[in-house]
Design a protein around this motif. Sequence first.
Motif, PDB file in Angstrom:
ATOM      1  N   LEU A   1      14.361 -10.820  -6.524  1.00 24.93           N
ATOM      2  CA  LEU A   1      14.276  -9.626  -5.664  1.00 24.93           C
ATOM      3  C   LEU A   1      12.838  -9.403  -5.195  1.00 24.93           C
ATOM      4  O   LEU A   1      12.583  -9.157  -4.003  1.00 24.93           O
ATOM      5  CB  LEU A   1      14.788  -8.399  -6.437  1.00 24.93           C
ATOM      6  N   LEU A   2      11.879  -9.486  -6.129  1.00 25.01           N
ATOM      7  CA  LEU A   2      10.482  -9.282  -5.739  1.00 25.01           C
ATOM      8  C   LEU A   2      10.031 -10.397  -4.795  1.00 25.01           C
ATOM      9  O   LEU A   2       9.301 -10.157  -3.831  1.00 25.01           O
ATOM     10  CB  LEU A   2       9.578  -9.258  -6.974  1.00 25.01           C
ATOM     11  N   HIS A   3      10.489 -11.598  -5.072  1.00 23.45           N
ATOM     12  CA  HIS A   3      10.049 -12.762  -4.307  1.00 23.45           C
ATOM     13  C   HIS A   3      10.626 -12.761  -2.894  1.00 23.45           C
ATOM     14  O   HIS A   3       9.917 -13.038  -1.924  1.00 23.45           O
ATOM     15  CB  HIS A   3      10.492 -14.021  -5.055  1.00 23.45           C
ATOM     16  N   GLU A   4      11.908 -12.450  -2.795  1.00 22.39           N
ATOM     17  CA  GLU A   4      12.607 -12.585  -1.505  1.00 22.39           C
ATOM     18  C   GLU A   4      12.899 -11.251  -0.826  1.00 22.39           C
ATOM     19  O   GLU A   4      13.335 -11.227   0.313  1.00 22.39           O
ATOM     20  CB  GLU A   4      13.952 -13.313  -1.714  1.00 22.39           C
ATOM     21  N   GLY A   5      12.729 -10.149  -1.555  1.00 20.93           N
ATOM     22  CA  GLY A   5      13.000  -8.838  -0.966  1.00 20.93           C
ATOM     23  C   GLY A   5      14.460  -8.446  -1.017  1.00 20.93           C
ATOM     24  O   GLY A   5      14.867  -7.439  -0.429  1.00 20.93           O
TER      25      GLY A   5
END
Length: 395
Positions: free
Chosen positions: A70-74
């Motif tokens: 989630l943090l990496h890809e949004g």
Amino acid sequence: MNNNTNNPSNSNTPSTASGTVASFSPGLEGVVACKTRLSHVDGAGGKLVLAGHNAITLAENNTIEEVWFLLHEGRLPNAAELHAFRNRIESLGQMPADEINLVKKLRGAEPLSAFRTALSAIANKRGYKPWLGRPAKEAIDEIMALCALAPAIVEVLHTGRRPRLKKDDAGYAERYLWGVTGKKPSKDDVRAVETYLILTMDHGLNASTFASRVAASTGADVGAAITSGIGTLSGPLHGGAPGPVLDMLDSIASPDQADAWVRAQLAGGTRLMGFGHRIYRTDDPRSMCLKRVAERQNGPRIELAKVTEQTCLNVLAEKQCQRAAAEGKAVRALRVNVEFWTAVVLEHVGIPRQLFSSTFCASRIIGWGEHIAEQIQDNKLFRPLSIYTGEMPAE
Ligand SMILES: CC(C)(COP(=O)(O)OP(=O)(O)OC[C@H]1O[C@@H](n2cnc3c(N)ncnc32)[C@H](O)[C@@H]1OP(=O)(O)O)[C@@H](O)C(=O)NCCC(=O)NCCS
């Protein structure tokens, strides 16, 4: 000593390149230093948002890999993406034999210092270069590789053995816990650690994240940027608090001694570890979530911890009211922060207290990594000003 630090008309008052007189905020309190899509701390409302999601909901329902994605890809991954991402982290997390030997040599040092040195040595051995002038993707891949190594680094430092291969189908949280305790953990213990690791993965522009971004903003290699974060996390005012929280519970020993012990500490000018926060003006939502975990664990410390928490809150409130009345200021409430219940939860799952800061690091490293990537993709060198308090030379 020149005493003119607040007078904007003095020639040693800092000004920006455009000539604007700069303002001074000790500890950069209230200063906005970057934009991020990664996390938002709502200090007044007592909420933490991770990339558009309530962090508490994520911590109670999701895995580290899902939140990392989630943090990496949004956005959260679908099943196939999660499978691929888990495999990637798992495979990057395997430490080659020469690096295991390198890390083993650092055993015996204070665990977080050893972790910092190990990570720095691995980045150097892998030949990571300053990211400036290289494709961002190369540096972002290096970040991912270093972050994925965290469980193995802690395991090798703690046990002196090469990490077990595969560990069944264990995810990041289970591999971490299995590595430091040396035995396959129960589902409940994995869930407790996973909840903790997600809650602490990212938290706005905290001191260590800021340090990582500052180092990254110079174009330094990603190992240097992450190492800056680890060094900054190590202080008792940041990531070094949960070990001392257990020391506090040990010293208090029984609920009826809590009040006298807390008052004596405060009278001696000692801060209570696990209380107070720069941003939260209401309950820290991470702390409340971990308290629920501790209550479910229902370990031998739970009653003492609850009484100690309440006693600290009562005595701190009393002190803050007296102080506000004496200074004619509004009362600044001090609440329990994430570190207090962290200590109780991590002890229950069998993580030794000397590894609490390393455990925090194994989670926050993911946040640092994502912040460094964000900095790399939209960089502006951090270069604040200072107020010169020395003498000026005679013209
Ligand atoms: C986290 C912390 C550094 C935030 O501090 P801050 O917002 O910068 O606030 P300050 O350090 O300026 O503290 C403001 C006042 O409240 C008091 N205070 C803050 N936290 C306190 C605590 N845990 N125990 C006792 N007094 C505390 C300070 O003594 C200070 O008074 P002073 O100016 O007379 O020294 C601080 O609350 C603290 O030291 N907590 C203990 C360490 C801890 O739990 N760290 C983990 C953070 S997640």
